[in-house]
Write a protein that holds these residues in place. Structure first.
Motif, PDB file in Angstrom:
ATOM      1  N   PRO A  26       0.776  -1.281  -0.151  1.00  0.00           N
ATOM      2  CA  PRO A  26      -0.048   0.012   0.015  1.00  0.00           C
ATOM      3  C   PRO A  26       0.693   1.363  -0.041  1.00  0.00           C
ATOM      4  CG  PRO A  26       0.294  -1.115   2.184  1.00  0.00           C
ATOM      5  CD  PRO A  26       0.867  -1.900   1.260  1.00  0.00           C
ATOM      6  N   VAL A  27       0.225   2.232  -0.708  1.00  0.00           N
ATOM      7  CA  VAL A  27       0.976   3.564  -0.597  1.00  0.00           C
ATOM      8  C   VAL A  27      -0.122   4.790  -0.384  1.00  0.00           C
ATOM      9  CG1 VAL A  27       2.975   3.056  -1.799  1.00  0.00           C
ATOM     10  CG2 VAL A  27       0.888   3.713  -3.031  1.00  0.00           C
ATOM     11  N   LEU A  28       0.262   5.733   0.325  1.00  0.00           N
ATOM     12  CA  LEU A  28      -0.686   6.924   0.492  1.00  0.00           C
ATOM     13  C   LEU A  28      -0.178   8.118  -0.535  1.00  0.00           C
ATOM     14  CD1 LEU A  28      -1.435   7.131   4.317  1.00  0.00           C
ATOM     15  CD2 LEU A  28      -2.516   5.694   2.549  1.00  0.00           C
ATOM     16  N   VAL A  29      -1.102   8.476  -1.189  1.00  0.00           N
ATOM     17  CA  VAL A  29      -0.505   9.677  -2.269  1.00  0.00           C
ATOM     18  C   VAL A  29      -1.721  11.072  -1.894  1.00  0.00           C
ATOM     19  CG1 VAL A  29       0.062   8.110  -4.005  1.00  0.00           C
ATOM     20  CG2 VAL A  29      -2.318   8.817  -4.139  1.00  0.00           C
ATOM     21  N   ASP A  30      -1.140  12.047  -2.113  1.00  0.00           N
ATOM     22  CA  ASP A  30      -1.804  13.150  -2.194  1.00  0.00           C
ATOM     23  C   ASP A  30      -2.870  13.461  -3.391  1.00  0.00           C
ATOM     24  OD1 ASP A  30      -0.314  14.228  -4.003  1.00  0.00           O
ATOM     25  OD2 ASP A  30       0.979  15.466  -2.805  1.00  0.00           O
ATOM     26  N   ASP A  31      -3.629  14.392  -3.720  1.00  0.00           N
ATOM     27  CA  ASP A  31      -4.660  14.609  -4.779  1.00  0.00           C
ATOM     28  C   ASP A  31      -3.652  14.864  -5.996  1.00  0.00           C
ATOM     29  OD1 ASP A  31      -6.668  14.221  -3.240  1.00  0.00           O
ATOM     30  OD2 ASP A  31      -7.221  16.436  -3.254  1.00  0.00           O
ATOM     31  N   GLY A  78      -1.072  13.061  -6.650  1.00  0.00           N
ATOM     32  CA  GLY A  78      -0.202  11.551  -6.781  1.00  0.00           C
ATOM     33  C   GLY A  78       1.032  11.565  -6.417  1.00  0.00           C
ATOM     34  N   ASN A  79       1.327  12.512  -5.548  1.00  0.00           N
ATOM     35  CA  ASN A  79       2.572  12.296  -4.907  1.00  0.00           C
ATOM     36  C   ASN A  79       2.651  11.359  -3.528  1.00  0.00           C
ATOM     37  OD1 ASN A  79       3.900  14.655  -6.733  1.00  0.00           O
ATOM     38  ND2 ASN A  79       2.536  15.917  -5.534  1.00  0.00           N
ATOM     39  N   GLU A  80       3.734  10.353  -3.340  1.00  0.00           N
ATOM     40  CA  GLU A  80       3.555   9.553  -2.165  1.00  0.00           C
ATOM     41  C   GLU A  80       3.866  10.226  -0.960  1.00  0.00           C
ATOM     42  OE1 GLU A  80       5.457   5.472  -0.767  1.00  0.00           O
ATOM     43  OE2 GLU A  80       5.873   6.053  -2.824  1.00  0.00           O
ATOM     44  N   ILE A  81       2.959  10.043  -0.150  1.00  0.00           N
ATOM     45  CA  ILE A  81       3.272  10.538   1.138  1.00  0.00           C
ATOM     46  C   ILE A  81       3.818   9.630   1.995  1.00  0.00           C
ATOM     47  CG2 ILE A  81       1.947  11.470   3.207  1.00  0.00           C
ATOM     48  CD1 ILE A  81      -0.380  12.177   1.366  1.00  0.00           C
ATOM     49  N   THR A  82       5.052   9.958   2.359  1.00  0.00           N
ATOM     50  CA  THR A  82       6.095   9.012   3.260  1.00  0.00           C
ATOM     51  C   THR A  82       5.780   8.990   4.847  1.00  0.00           C
ATOM     52  OG1 THR A  82       7.855  10.322   2.890  1.00  0.00           O
ATOM     53  CG2 THR A  82       7.501   8.456   1.271  1.00  0.00           C
ATOM     54  N   GLY A  83       6.581   8.109   5.443  1.00  0.00           N
ATOM     55  CA  GLY A  83       6.379   8.266   6.833  1.00  0.00           C
ATOM     56  C   GLY A  83       5.001   7.797   7.635  1.00  0.00           C
ATOM     57  N   ASN A  84       5.083   8.177   8.877  1.00  0.00           N
ATOM     58  CA  ASN A  84       3.893   7.490   9.686  1.00  0.00           C
ATOM     59  C   ASN A  84       3.305   8.808  10.294  1.00  0.00           C
ATOM     60  OD1 ASN A  84       4.443   5.013   9.098  1.00  0.00           O
ATOM     61  ND2 ASN A  84       5.456   4.476  11.085  1.00  0.00           N
ATOM     62  N   GLY A  85       1.972   8.635  10.766  1.00  0.00           N
ATOM     63  CA  GLY A  85       1.437   9.830  11.232  1.00  0.00           C
ATOM     64  C   GLY A  85       0.540  10.868  10.138  1.00  0.00           C
ATOM     65  N   GLY A 105      -9.857   4.047  -4.217  1.00  0.00           N
ATOM     66  CA  GLY A 105     -11.172   4.957  -4.168  1.00  0.00           C
ATOM     67  C   GLY A 105     -11.287   5.350  -2.757  1.00  0.00           C
ATOM     68  N   ASP A 106     -10.386   4.792  -1.986  1.00  0.00           N
ATOM     69  CA  ASP A 106     -10.801   5.099  -0.358  1.00  0.00           C
ATOM     70  C   ASP A 106      -9.409   5.936   0.268  1.00  0.00           C
ATOM     71  OD1 ASP A 106     -12.849   3.564   0.350  1.00  0.00           O
ATOM     72  OD2 ASP A 106     -11.658   1.634   0.523  1.00  0.00           O
ATOM     73  N   GLY A 107      -9.952   6.970   1.185  1.00  0.00           N
ATOM     74  CA  GLY A 107      -9.131   7.602   1.913  1.00  0.00           C
ATOM     75  C   GLY A 107      -8.617   6.867   3.107  1.00  0.00           C
ATOM     76  N   CYS A 108      -7.451   7.159   3.726  1.00  0.00           N
ATOM     77  CA  CYS A 108      -6.702   6.252   4.733  1.00  0.00           C
ATOM     78  C   CYS A 108      -5.531   6.875   5.522  1.00  0.00           C
ATOM     79  CB  CYS A 108      -5.770   5.043   3.764  1.00  0.00           C
ATOM     80  SG  CYS A 108      -5.269   3.763   4.741  1.00  0.00           S
ATOM     81  N   GLN A 109      -5.471   6.704   6.586  1.00  0.00           N
ATOM     82  CA  GLN A 109      -4.631   7.022   7.717  1.00  0.00           C
ATOM     83  C   GLN A 109      -3.604   6.050   7.850  1.00  0.00           C
ATOM     84  OE1 GLN A 109      -6.404   7.950  11.260  1.00  0.00           O
ATOM     85  NE2 GLN A 109      -4.719   8.121  12.599  1.00  0.00           N
ATOM     86  N   ARG A 110      -2.557   6.456   7.976  1.00  0.00           N
ATOM     87  CA  ARG A 110      -1.392   5.644   8.550  1.00  0.00           C
ATOM     88  C   ARG A 110      -0.700   6.164   9.844  1.00  0.00           C
ATOM     89  NH1 ARG A 110       2.043   4.526   3.907  1.00  0.00           N
ATOM     90  NH2 ARG A 110       3.143   6.378   4.363  1.00  0.00           N
ATOM     91  N   ASP A 111      -0.759   5.402  11.045  1.00  0.00           N
ATOM     92  CA  ASP A 111      -0.722   5.848  12.261  1.00  0.00           C
ATOM     93  C   ASP A 111       0.739   6.059  12.698  1.00  0.00           C
ATOM     94  OD1 ASP A 111      -0.037   3.500  13.305  1.00  0.00           O
ATOM     95  OD2 ASP A 111      -1.825   3.446  14.959  1.00  0.00           O
ATOM     96  N   GLU A 112       1.049   6.148  13.732  1.00  0.00           N
ATOM     97  CA  GLU A 112       2.744   6.413  14.163  1.00  0.00           C
ATOM     98  C   GLU A 112       3.281   5.067  14.128  1.00  0.00           C
ATOM     99  OE1 GLU A 112       4.082   9.093  14.635  1.00  0.00           O
ATOM    100  OE2 GLU A 112       2.388  10.350  14.550  1.00  0.00           O
ATOM    101  N   ASN A 113       2.573   3.927  14.052  1.00  0.00           N
ATOM    102  CA  ASN A 113       3.065   2.687  14.408  1.00  0.00           C
ATOM    103  C   ASN A 113       2.980   1.853  12.890  1.00  0.00           C
ATOM    104  OD1 ASN A 113       3.351   2.482  17.246  1.00  0.00           O
ATOM    105  ND2 ASN A 113       1.338   2.082  17.202  1.00  0.00           N
TER     106      ASN A 113
END
Length: 630
Positions: A428-433, A435-442, A482-490
């Motif tokens: 999985p990867v989180l991206v902004d609108d 398409g840039n990858e959002i790295t790290g946690n929190g 199609g889903d929004g997602c949070q990646r926490d500190e862990n």
């Protein structure tokens, strides 16, 4: 194949990312193959094309049935629990199930079905539904199961899209205290379907039905004239196994296609690992086979793993709100997999429905369809699991074919409302609108997957461009969920909800465009817009804003008429929970409806609507707010 510790999970995950081909080749060795594959994976996300186990030959039913019938013929494969608790449960052993599947496959052959033909299945949750699905797979026919609550129009759309040759149905169905006219609904659908040559009808309710000479035949009569010997058709790993229609943003349902090899491997691997299934465990998934959960985690995954799978015809509140707990008590269920909607509904009935039931056999609890809210998670954990059963809160989709992010029971540390960690093979990867990858946690972002897994969607039936546009065009080189997602500190993942025009009602995804099309077909309706809003039981409800030619003189009656129209066109599941008549919709000067504003009104939160000065008519917003009583 089975991970047993957190250390083993870490090792398997690392291997699956560093050497995915080696990892999945190792998993796939545990199944029955007629011929080995030449190449594990070929893929391109840009011009979307994915092939797993290329050149491999198999038939999924040999892994689901033949090998278990040979080694443990008398072990239950499916335990069927009927709608009415006064009716006897039925147990089909692996040897009996193989015989019944083979016989019905021969019935399909007798009625003209050959490899590659499409078969529509519109049935209640009875053993014949699972048998029909597996019989299609045995012949290499592509099954398209349509949920038994859909309307004639919805059935016809699905039959016509895939040009089904045969429809399998029942005379009627029972669900709770309702009687549903299945064959009659099929007859209505077939008025506009030219591809259908045969209708095979199983008896369930002894409802009088029309039987057309030359087209309609009775299941029970047909099986009398065939043998129980039906060799499994050799299939290519990439041959389609089934089509499953899901709501599309254009209003036309899209046929998600899953193929034989990769789907078998992934559905079974995830079943064994997420639920930590032990041989002999009794597993109960409450889903309907009309949805992907029923395909992957009632039929194919459990049976390929040699499991005991409980299949339930009824609803959790009939004859009372203790029905699930009665079934768990009666069959000594060890693993229970249900939807947050059901959990929230049953919470409201109080402890009298479960306090006297023996739930001590439970080892694992599961949740599917939508993220489970904290209150429901704690009730499920404390009252049903007695604090001793891990809850696997599974995130996945029709298009993914199997569970993607989830705790592994007794291995992953759980946090209420978090799907936790990806399964091996899932990146999985989180991206902004942009398409840039959002790295790290929190961090928060749009959830994408950057590498294929074996059961990834292969195409949308008859329209590959639609598949590319829907899932692979938003963010280059990635599958967009199609889903929004949070990646926490862990590093744990929490799904925060849809970011596209899809509403998740009781775990079932319904496209806003499909509902709006149905609303707009009602006489007098000029235009409509629907959005999701928080619903105590369903998770999300449907809120409809409707413009009529003239304001209704009897709004309540008009609302009822409109709901009937939606039921007829799609089915009761798509009926709006709230209808507000309006004279206009908030639109930009280019004509785009600002759903963000409509969503805020539906959620009763109009404190921060943002800039509305760009709207064609900003005054319409005040009118809508006033009409909503805010």
């Amino acid at each position: 194949m089975r991970i047993k510790t957190k250390e083993e999970y870490d090792k398997a995950y690392k291997e699956s990312v560093e050497d995915p081909e080696g990892f999945w080749a190792g998993v796939a060795q545990e199944f029955v193959w007629k011929k080995p594959w030449k190449k594990v994976l070929e893929w391109d996300f840009n011009d979307y094309d994915v092939k797993w186990f290329k050149g491999g030959k198999l038939n999924i039913t040999e892994s689901c049935l033949d090998r278990h019938a040979a080694t443990k013929p008398n072990q239950p494969a499916i335990i069927w629990e009927p709608n009415d608790d006064s009716e006897e449960a039925i147990t089909l052993t692996y040897s009996v199930l193989l015989d019944r599947v083979s016989r019905f496959a021969n019935v399909l052959k007798k009625n003209g079905i050959v490899k590659g033909d499409r078969v529509c299945i519109y049935m209640p949750m009875i053993p014949e539904l699972a048998i029909a699905v597996l019989a299609c797979a045995r012949l290499g026919a592509i099954h398209s199961v349509v949920f038994g609550g859909f309307s004639a129009r919805a059935i016809a759309d699905r039959i016509n899209d895939s040009a089904c040759k045969v429809v399998i149905t029942t005379d009627g169905a029972v669900r709770g205290n309702k009687h549903i006219p299945m064959k009659e609904t099929v007859d209505d659908a077939l008025v506009s379907c030219t591809s259908v040559e045969k209708v095979i009808v199983a008896t369930r309710t002894r409802t009088p039905v029309s039987m057309i000479k030359g087209r309609d035949v009775w299941w029970e009569e047909e099986v009398k004239h065939v043998s129980g010997d039906c060799p499994a058709e050799e299939m290519d790993a990439e041959d389609p196994l089934f089509i499953l229609y899901t709501s599309g943003s254009t209003g036309k349902p899209k046929g998600v296609v899953h193929t034989c090899g990769g789907y078998m491997v992934y559905a079974t691997y995830t079943f064994q690992n997420v639920f930590q299934y032990d041989p002999g465990d009794v597993y109960f998934c409450t889903a309907d086979i009309g949805w992907i959960t029923g395909h992957s985690y009632i039929v194919y995954g459990p049976l390929a793993a040699g499991a005991i799978s409980v299949m339930f015809e009824g609803v959790p509140t009939y004859p009372d709100a203790g029905r699930f707990w009665d079934i768990i008590d009666k069959h000594k269920v060890n693993i229970f997999y249900t939807a947050p909607t059901a959990i929230r509904s049953l919470m409201g009935f109080g402890p009298e429905y479960y306090k006297d039931k023996d739930l001590s056999s439970l080892k694992v609890l599961g949740s599917v369809g939508e993220p489970i809210n904290e209150e429901a998670w704690h009730w499920y954990n404390d009252e049903i699991g007695k604090g001793k059963c891990p809850i696997v809160d599974t995130w996945w989709q029709t298009e993914t074919g199997g569970i993607m992010i989830s705790p592994l029971a007794n291995i992953t540390k759980t946090i209420p409302s978090f799907a936790t960690l990806p399964l091996p093979g899932i990146q999985p990867v989180l991206v902004d609108d942009q398409g840039n990858e959002i790295t790290g946690n929190g961090v928060n972002g749009n959830l994408c997957i950057k590498f294929p897994w074996p059961s990834i969607i292969r195409t949308t039936w008859g329209d590959h461009q639609r598949c590319k546009d829907t899932y692979f065009s938003a963010y280059k080189g990635m599958y967009f969920t199609g889903d929004g997602c949070q990646r926490d500190e862990n590093g744990y993942y929490k799904i925060t909800g849809r970011v596209d025009d899809v509403i998740n009602v009781s775990g079932h995804r319904i496209g806003t465009a499909e509902v709006e099309n149905a609303l707009n077909m009602h006489t007098g309706v000029v235009e409509s817009a629907v959005v999701g809003f928080p619903h105590d039981i369903k998770g999300q409800g449907i809120y409809a804003y409707i413009i009529c030619e003239e304001m209704p003189s009897d709004p309540e009656m008009t609302k009822k008429d409109i709901l009937m129209t939606v039921s007829r066109i799609i089915g009761p599941i798509a009926k709006p929970d709230q209808i507000q008549f309006v004279t206009g919709l908030p639109k930009t000067r280019s004509g785009k409806i600002m759903r963000r504003i409509l969503r805020k009104v539906a959620e009763k939160d109009v404190s921060n609507l943002g800039d509305i000065s760009t709207l064609l008519d900003p005054g319409v917003v005040d009118e809508i707010i006033k009409g909503a009583g805010l």
